[in-house]
Structures are given as structure tokens and as C-alpha cells.
Design a protein around this motif. Sequence first.
Motif, mmCIF file in Angstrom:
data_model
loop_
_atom_site.group_PDB
_atom_site.id
_atom_site.type_symbol
_atom_site.label_atom_id
_atom_site.label_comp_id
_atom_site.label_asym_id
_atom_site.label_seq_id
_atom_site.Cartn_x
_atom_site.Cartn_y
_atom_site.Cartn_z
ATOM 1 N N ASP A 143 63.179 54.651 -26.353
ATOM 2 C CA ASP A 143 63.573 53.624 -25.257
ATOM 3 C C ASP A 143 65.232 53.758 -25.208
ATOM 4 N N SER A 144 65.963 54.233 -26.027
ATOM 5 C CA SER A 144 67.285 54.326 -25.872
ATOM 6 C C SER A 144 67.688 55.634 -26.385
ATOM 7 N N ARG A 145 68.710 56.210 -25.484
ATOM 8 C CA ARG A 145 69.375 57.503 -25.944
ATOM 9 C C ARG A 145 70.020 57.580 -27.430
ATOM 10 N N LEU A 146 70.482 56.127 -27.825
ATOM 11 C CA LEU A 146 71.025 55.987 -29.142
ATOM 12 C C LEU A 146 70.235 55.943 -30.251
ATOM 13 N N THR A 147 68.959 55.477 -30.144
ATOM 14 C CA THR A 147 68.048 55.409 -31.222
ATOM 15 C C THR A 147 67.529 56.635 -31.126
ATOM 16 N N PHE A 148 67.065 57.647 -30.025
ATOM 17 C CA PHE A 148 66.434 58.892 -29.913
ATOM 18 C C PHE A 148 67.233 59.693 -30.688
ATOM 19 N N LEU A 149 68.738 59.614 -30.641
ATOM 20 C CA LEU A 149 69.506 60.740 -31.119
ATOM 21 C C LEU A 149 69.436 60.619 -32.650
ATOM 22 N N PHE A 150 69.472 59.372 -33.161
ATOM 23 C CA PHE A 150 69.597 59.178 -34.695
ATOM 24 C C PHE A 150 68.150 58.994 -35.187
ATOM 25 N N LYS A 151 67.082 59.440 -34.542
ATOM 26 C CA LYS A 151 65.807 59.267 -34.936
ATOM 27 C C LYS A 151 65.411 60.059 -36.411
ATOM 28 N N HIS A 152 65.891 61.272 -36.517
ATOM 29 C CA HIS A 152 65.699 61.836 -37.701
ATOM 30 C C HIS A 152 66.591 61.245 -39.020
ATOM 31 N N TYR A 153 67.630 60.747 -38.615
ATOM 32 C CA TYR A 153 68.045 60.021 -39.781
ATOM 33 C C TYR A 153 67.392 58.842 -40.567
ATOM 34 N N PHE A 154 66.816 58.149 -39.569
ATOM 35 C CA PHE A 154 65.878 57.187 -40.056
ATOM 36 C C PHE A 154 64.607 57.425 -40.548
ATOM 37 N N GLU A 155 64.452 58.706 -40.201
ATOM 38 C CA GLU A 155 62.998 59.335 -40.817
ATOM 39 C C GLU A 155 63.468 60.215 -42.057
ATOM 40 N N GLY A 156 64.531 60.061 -42.589
ATOM 41 C CA GLY A 156 64.789 60.566 -44.002
ATOM 42 C C GLY A 156 65.962 61.641 -44.043
ATOM 43 N N ASP A 157 66.646 62.284 -42.865
ATOM 44 C CA ASP A 157 67.446 63.249 -42.716
ATOM 45 C C ASP A 157 68.890 62.754 -43.234
ATOM 46 N N GLY A 158 68.914 62.300 -44.419
ATOM 47 C CA GLY A 158 70.326 61.917 -44.957
ATOM 48 C C GLY A 158 70.584 60.623 -45.171
ATOM 49 N N THR A 159 71.756 60.319 -45.634
ATOM 50 C CA THR A 159 72.051 58.802 -46.013
ATOM 51 C C THR A 159 72.630 58.058 -44.785
ATOM 52 N N VAL A 160 72.047 56.532 -44.559
ATOM 53 C CA VAL A 160 72.695 55.997 -43.484
ATOM 54 C C VAL A 160 73.228 54.588 -44.090
ATOM 55 N N LYS A 161 74.583 54.634 -43.633
ATOM 56 C CA LYS A 161 75.267 53.228 -43.944
ATOM 57 C C LYS A 161 75.864 52.592 -42.751
ATOM 58 N N MET A 162 76.122 51.303 -42.673
ATOM 59 C CA MET A 162 76.736 50.717 -41.673
ATOM 60 C C MET A 162 77.674 49.387 -42.293
ATOM 61 N N ILE A 163 78.713 49.604 -41.399
ATOM 62 C CA ILE A 163 79.758 48.512 -41.946
ATOM 63 C C ILE A 163 79.642 47.312 -40.859
ATOM 64 N N VAL A 164 79.319 46.203 -40.974
ATOM 65 C CA VAL A 164 79.466 45.031 -40.091
ATOM 66 C C VAL A 164 80.721 44.358 -40.037
ATOM 67 N N CYS A 165 81.392 44.281 -38.957
ATOM 68 C CA CYS A 165 82.603 43.663 -38.592
ATOM 69 C C CYS A 165 82.239 42.297 -38.205
ATOM 70 N N ILE A 166 83.017 41.426 -38.775
ATOM 71 C CA ILE A 166 82.846 40.023 -38.605
ATOM 72 C C ILE A 166 84.298 39.387 -38.284
ATOM 73 N N ASN A 167 84.328 38.244 -37.276
ATOM 74 C CA ASN A 167 85.572 37.700 -36.940
ATOM 75 C C ASN A 167 85.374 36.340 -37.207
ATOM 76 N N PRO A 168 85.947 35.959 -38.240
ATOM 77 C CA PRO A 168 85.163 34.597 -39.008
ATOM 78 C C PRO A 168 85.708 33.511 -38.122
ATOM 79 N N THR A 169 86.357 33.325 -37.115
ATOM 80 C CA THR A 169 86.497 31.998 -36.107
ATOM 81 C C THR A 169 85.115 31.522 -35.570
ATOM 82 N N VAL A 170 85.604 30.051 -35.274
ATOM 83 C CA VAL A 170 84.392 29.406 -35.161
ATOM 84 C C VAL A 170 83.970 29.792 -33.689
ATOM 85 N N ASP A 171 84.916 30.168 -32.800
ATOM 86 C CA ASP A 171 84.636 30.691 -31.408
ATOM 87 C C ASP A 171 83.605 31.467 -31.446
ATOM 88 N N ASP A 172 83.437 32.655 -32.448
ATOM 89 C CA ASP A 172 82.556 33.590 -32.368
ATOM 90 C C ASP A 172 81.357 33.226 -33.530
#
Length: 809
Positions: free
Chosen positions: A388-417
Amino acid sequence: MNSANRYNTPSAKRLKREKTTVSNNSNSDKDPVHVYCRLRPLEEGSEPSSCIKILSANTLGLYTPESKSVTKEVHYKFKHIFTGFSTQSEIFNHVAYPLLEDVLNGKNGLLFTYGVTGSGKTYTLTGNENDPGILPRTIDTLFNSIEGYQAPKCVIKSDKMNGFEIQAEDDALQDRLQACRNYGKTPKANRKGSGEKLHYVNAGTRIQNINEMNLYSVFVSYVEIYNNSVFDLLDDSSGKTLQNKILREDRYKNMYVNGVVEVEVKSAQEAFDAFNAGQFRKKVAATALNSGSSRSHSIFNIRVVQLEQSTINSEGQPAVPSENYIKVGQLSLVDLAGSERTNRTNNIGMRLKEASSINNSLMSLRTCLEILRDNQINKNNRLVPYRDSRLTFLFKHYFEGDGTVKMIVCINPTVDDFEENVQVLKFAEMTQDVKISKPEVRYNTIKKTIARNKENQNPIKTKISSSFTLLPEVPMVKFNVENWKECQSAIDKVLNILKLRSNKKLQISKEMTERQQDLRKKLVHLNQQCVLTSAEIKSLKTVIHKEKAKSKNELIKMRDLEAVNQELEAKNEELLSVVRCLKQTINEKDLKINQHLFEKERTKQRLDLAQEKMSQELDAKLRRQRDHLNSVMKAKDEKLRMVKGILESELPPIEMNMIDIDNTIADLTAQNTVKSVGSQLTQTSKTHTPTTSQVHRRNITGTPAPRSRRSRSAGEVWLEHNVIKPCPLGTVMQPTMKKRKSVSKLDKASDITNPKQSKYCLVAQEPDTEGELETKLYKADIVPTCGGGAQVIFNDVERLKQESPTKSS
């Protein structure tokens, strides 16, 4: 945080608390996705309110702002939480350093930053020259570790199919010379990107456990996904306009960008120059929330290729290994574009299209991870929509077990966000429930598949090449004639080496024969595929030609329709202007009609008042005349009685003046005349009032003056007064008026007082009590009056209508 103290108040303790749970399902063959959280520090010089509070090293609380009607608290757990005071070095050591160790051991790793726009994703990944981020520290640490163990340039070369091959020293030398020539011809702007070099501070970090017996080569590539299309940021062949690339799958089920430029770098500065050239071409624009917002997903790939060297035997001489092989490890650093809400950014035009594409790709990533988690938890087998997307299709093999996957979630702690942070934290909570198969399990499955393909004698492409093989060198030997034993030992040594070379040569010849046969089979298979592909290309060209002709015809039709549409629009504008003029004219006429009706109503009211006043005055005058005549008649009666008494008395006759008798007779006659005139005035209404002279015009006998009537032989002339235009009823009986004058409005008195007209007909049409349309003819006689006027006396009504004979009464 300045606003953190408000969460310790008693009112905050009464908030409704909702705690999220992390799945505890453990599997020895799977590892979860490691999700980290980094909070952006609050701006200095201001005191913005915060909606996030850190509860522990891996738990934070999200609090509803005070402006919301419902307040609640939600807790989220992560692998680790980095506060606003955490350094770039701390984040690198926790997140990226283990991934780099795996890459040097031939494993793959994926690290991407996720969050809303302006939350610090790009800064976390790149940083600045004085405080480098994850990417510069990774490159510096990599070259610090492999320093002194790098293979000569161009010895390892990409095969353009996501694999690598080893070439001879002569070919490598030619490639190096060609690269130097091309570098001299390449413009400086294309080589350096913006023309400015990046010099990041090197912290001197190293990877300790590396194999010093191997040679290493580093290849980098830089691509971006913009509007769901893949572009190579290091491709100088296409000029300023980047060409869209396609995604393909290699023999190990790994996705790669076909035809991507992979630059072999021998130092950290060369890698920084390549990164700077890609950054110069990356899509960046200013929005309402971020002056340098990334409008695409950027992926910087670092591939480390290891070549095994010759080992040392027990005699201290280099021994040729049984087979040479290469090992490849890849690290993908992904800077995801930030999700945006249109009501905050107010994007329009191209910015709105970019935001829509970014949000769609992030939604596809979220959908794929949700389906993966559902399949793992509920043991389902739903199809994951990677395409459905080039982003997910390019990283398909990672989610199927070809390596380690890590994610950094960046948060802006203000009330506006706050609203955006809720969605980001929900996605992060769901992501860390996804289990990724370990690389060893996946590679064992792939090896079994390859072995099965070999048994079926299916020609497949090989990723590992062993064509780079060295033979032992023949040593220089000096013969000492005086010492025959030394000569004999030297000769034996040379003979052993020659035998080894001969045996190795036989092995190489045998291997080359086998490879030649395999190559012939592959060439035959490729030739067959080429023939089929050529036929398919010809058919596709025919289809394309037809489609082009059809498209050309459609384009011509579209242009014709556009021209017709423009003409219709011009006519429509003209008609609209005419309509506006007509509406204005109608409004003016309506205004005049309303004014006329108002004046007419006022005139009617004045006439009614004058008529009523005249009627009252006439009634009073008639009463006075009647009283006067009554008194006169009484006096005359008295005189007549006296005359009658004189005549009938036996007394001698009294001579009376003849004049008095005439006067008495005249008075009696006048009395009768007044009575007849009074009775006529009371019977007629709103007619001309006779004057005193007209009353005295009558005969002395009291009879009215004869009226002038028209001869009946002349025929009757009708005055037909059509107040409205009646609708035809279709009746058989119709009114007959041979001589008539038709008018729709009585504007002057001559219409009634015309002596030629003797009949009057008023035509009216209205529905009866049952709703049936009925035409009424009100007929009257026109009678002239003594004053020269005329009066209309209605004497008959005719009705014309239709009724059904079967209608029930």
C-alpha cells in the motif's frame, strides 16, 4: 519542567487513571520491536504548560489539559525514556551502538524516528557539527573501528542486484582510474552538494570486538520517499530532476531500490560529503509549525562488506582458505516526515498534497504493524498490506525477521501538541507489541529454500562470489653448493610449493569447468527469458502505441470540450448579466407598482370619505326639504279646507282673488312633485342628485319629464367589462352579444354615459364551493339620468360551468 508541580496537587490525585499494559507473550525465536521515547526540551525564556510527566526510567504519564472538560491520566511504557536533558551521546550509546555491533557481525538493523512535525526527529538523527546526532556518531565509530582493516578501493564491487562481488586487482585498478577521471569531470556543485563540507566532532568511540582477520569496505546510499515515489539523492546522472526508482526483491527476499547509487567511502569525511550532497537535494519546506519541515521520508543506508583474508598455517606461511566468502551487514537510518494536521498548519496547494501523502504512508505503516500484532496475538493469517505504501514495501524484510528494528518516538510535551501526542503514543504502544523473528531463524529458512532450489536444478542468482582466489607464491631460493643439505631442503620446499600450486591449479580448473557449465546453463536460461521478455516487450509496445493513440484522441476531445466549455461559460456570463439587468428592471417596476397601488389606495380612501360626507349632507338636505314641504303642505291643506268650507257653507260666496287660487293649486302641485322626487332619490343610490331647477322642469301635473329612449329596432349595444381574461371552459352554451364594446378597465365616465350603449355585462371567473371553475356574467341596464349622467341597474346573472353527469350528489 515548570508545570510539573501542578500534577502533585490533591486535585490531580483524584484524576481517573488508565494504565496501558505491554504484552508479556515471549517467544525464544522472536524479539519485540524496541521503542524508545525522547522528550524535546521546553523553550527557554517562556513557561509553556506541559501535558507529560516522567514517572520512571521507562514510564511516562500523559495528562489531559485543564481546558478539556474530562480530565484523565494515561501511562505509557517504553524500552527507555530520554528526558529533555539527555545528550546525543547517551542516545547513541543506548540505541545505535548495539545496532552497529550487529552490522560489523554481518547482521542488519533498522532505526527510524517517529513523531509529529517539530518534535526533534531530524535533530536526533543528525544533530549539528558541535553536537552530532546518531548518524554522524555511527559513521565516526564505524571508521574508528575498522581503521587499518579496510580493503583496497574497488576490490569489492556492487553487482547492481543488492549483492557484491570480488574482482581482480587489475580490474580494480582500472575502476579506480575511471573513478578519478569521472571525479575530475564532475562539477563541484554536484560533488559537494551545497559546496560546504560538514566537519562533525569525533568522540573517538570504537567497536571492540571486530574480526581483525577480515577486510572491510563501506558503501553508503541515500534515498527519499516523496509523494509515495522513491528518488535517489546521490544520482547525478539525471541532473536536477530526480528519476523515480522501482523496488525489487533479491534471492534472499530482501527489498532494495533498483539502480540505486552506492558510493564506496574510505573515510568518515567522504561519508559526510555524500550525506551533505543528499541533504542538498532533500525536499524541505517551511510550514506554520516548523521552518525546516521535512516533506519526505529519508533513508540513509550504511552497508559494511567483510572479506575473509588468507589464514596463517603452522609454519607461519599464509595458507589459502578452501573458499573465500563475503559477509554483508546493513544499517538503515530513517528520518520519517512528521504527521501534520491541516487545521494547525493551514497548508494549501503543494504543501497540502505533501501532508496528505505523508499521513497516508504513516497510516499504512501503522496498519501493517497492527495486522502483524493481530496475527501474532490471535494466531491469524491475515495478509499484511506492505504494497500500500513504498515505505512499508521497502522495509518488508525487516518486519519479517531480517534484522533488528528499533524506533525512537520524539515527543513535544507542550499542551498545544496534546492531540498529536495521544496518537503518537498509541502507535508506539502498539508497535512494541509486534514480535520480529530473529535473523538466525530467517536465514535457516532461506538456506533450506536455496538448497531445495539447487536440488531442483533451478538456476538462481548468487549473492556470494568466490572468484577471488590466491595461489602461494614461489619463494626465492639461493643454492649453496658447499652445503648440499640446505640446497636439498630448499629444492624440496620449492617442489612442495609447486605441487601445492599444481593441486590448487587442478582444483581451480575443475571449479572453473563447473562454473563454466553453470554459467552456460544460466546464459541459456537468460536467453530464454530474454526471448520471452522481447516478445512481451513487443506486445507491450503495441499496447502502449494503441494507448497513446487513444490518449491523443482523448486529449483532442478534451481540448474541444474545453473550448466548448469556454464558449458556454462566456454565454452564461452574458445571460447572467441580462438576468441581472432584468431583475433590476423588475425591481424598479415592482417599486413603481407598489407606489401606484399605495396612491390608489389613498385616493380610494379619500373618495370613500368624500362620498360618505356627501351622502350625509344630502340626507340632511333632503330632511330639511321634506320638513319644509310638509309644513307648506299643511298650510295648503288648511287653506283648501277653508276654501272647501267656504264653498260648502250656505253663506254667501266670498269673492276670492283668482291669484290666490292659482297659488294654492300651484302649491299642491309642487307638494306632489317633491314627494315623487324624494321617493326616487331614496330608491337609487350613488346617482346624480337633481337640482332645484331640474325639479321645476317637470309638468305642473307632477309627472316626470319624458326620457329619450333609443328605438328597439336599432338593436342593443352591450358594454362588456372584462376585469380578467377568463380561461375557456369548453361549454356548448356561450353568451351572445352581436353588438358590443369590450373594455378591461373603466377609466372615464364616457364609457358608461355613451348614449349608444343600453346594456352592461361584467365578466368574472372564480371557483365555486366545490372547487370547479365557474364563469359569471352580471347583466344590467344602462339608464340615463335627468342630470345628463347614467345609472347601471343589475337585473340578471348567468353562470357557465361544467359538471359530470355521473357525479354523486
